[in-house]
Design an enzyme around this catalytic site. Structure first.
Site, short mmCIF file in Angstrom:
data_model
loop_
_atom_site.label_atom_id
_atom_site.label_comp_id
_atom_site.label_asym_id
_atom_site.label_seq_id
_atom_site.Cartn_x
_atom_site.Cartn_y
_atom_site.Cartn_z
N LYS A 233 35.94 50.36 51.59
CA LYS A 233 36.90 50.49 50.48
C LYS A 233 36.77 51.91 49.90
CE LYS A 233 38.45 47.55 46.65
NZ LYS A 233 38.00 46.52 45.72
O1 G3P Z 1 39.20 44.51 43.25
C1 G3P Z 1 39.65 45.24 42.18
C2 G3P Z 1 40.64 44.62 41.26
O2 G3P Z 1 41.04 43.39 41.68
C3 G3P Z 1 40.25 44.75 39.83
O3 G3P Z 1 40.73 43.74 39.01
O4 G3P Z 1 40.76 42.49 36.91
O5 G3P Z 1 39.28 44.51 37.09
O6 G3P Z 1 41.75 44.76 36.96
P1 G3P Z 1 40.64 43.88 37.41
#
Ligand code: G3P
Length: 217
Positions: free
Chosen positions: A87
């Site tokens: 990633k």
């Molecule tokens: O994998 C990264 C992404 O899904 C982050 O999610 O909830 O931190 O905006 P969030």
């Protein structure tokens, strides 16, 4: 449509795997830290543990932000298990690294994508997955689903093979809307996935069936 779970929590990963619908896992440095996984050796071990639980792709994020160290880190991650997807952040060196890994046949996930232009570059670099963060766009009063839709149109125009991995999912409707748009993958907290199960009429209907069965026996 593939379902990935967006967590580094092994119990939740097991629960989703047991449900029989899990296609992979995504993690990021914040999710690893949330589980108290710190230090290089522990982090690498944790990725190995995740790969033992699931059959599909497991995204492991590099910390480096310069090309040389992204390559070094990404190669080490990729050598852990062939399920690992490297990633990479959507910055200039991340795009270069995506191209490098693509040429070597190593899977990549270009993350922190917030615009159609960024998604176009990720596809040009041969990324396996692109991760638009729809919830974080919604958080700042911008239409996250519209971005998923724009990327779908662009990728379809040119038959790009990069898969749209809708990330930063906040709730079940995000999953349903992504499915309508045609996102290839969603990565979501377990609660949004299990939320898809629920409908009060299912529970009411099942109660009635079971009660009627009891009366007839
Ligand atoms: O994998 C990264 C992404 O899904 C982050 O999610 O909830 O931190 O905006 P969030």
């Amino acid at each position: 449509m593939k379902f990935f779970i967006d967590t580094a929590n092994l119990e939740q990963i097991k629960e989703a795997q047991d449900l029989g619908i899990l296609d992979g896992v995504t993690t990021n440095p914040s999710l690893m830290a949330k589980e108290g996984i710190t230090g290089k050796d522990n982090i690498l071990k944790h990725y190995k543990n995740i790969c033992e639980i699931v059959d599909g792709d497991v995204s492991a994020e590099v910390i480096a932000t310069d090309f040389d160290n992204m390559i070094k880190e990404g190669e080490e991650l990729a050598s852990l298990n062939n399920q690992i997807v490297v990633k990479l952040p959507m910055i200039k060196d991340g795009v270069k690294a995506a191209k490098y890994f693509s040429n070597k046949g190593i899977k990549t996930n270009v993350t922190l994508v917030f615009s159609a232009g960024q998604a176009l570059l990720a596809a040009k670099a041969g990324a396996t997955y692109v991760s638009p963060f729809l919830g974080r766009l919604d958080d700042i009063s911008t239409d996250g689903l519209n971005l998923i839709s724009e990327i779908r149109d662009i990728y379809d125009n040119y038959d790009f093979s990069t898969e749209i991995l809708a990330a930063s999912i906040r709730h079940t409707m995000h999953i349903i809307d992504c499915a309508k748009i045609g996102a290839d993958v969603i990565t979501s907290p377990l609660s949004s996935i299990t939320g898809l199960l629920k409908h009060p009429l299912t529970d009411i209907g099942l109660d009635k069936f079971l009660n009627d069965h009891k009366k007839g026996n």
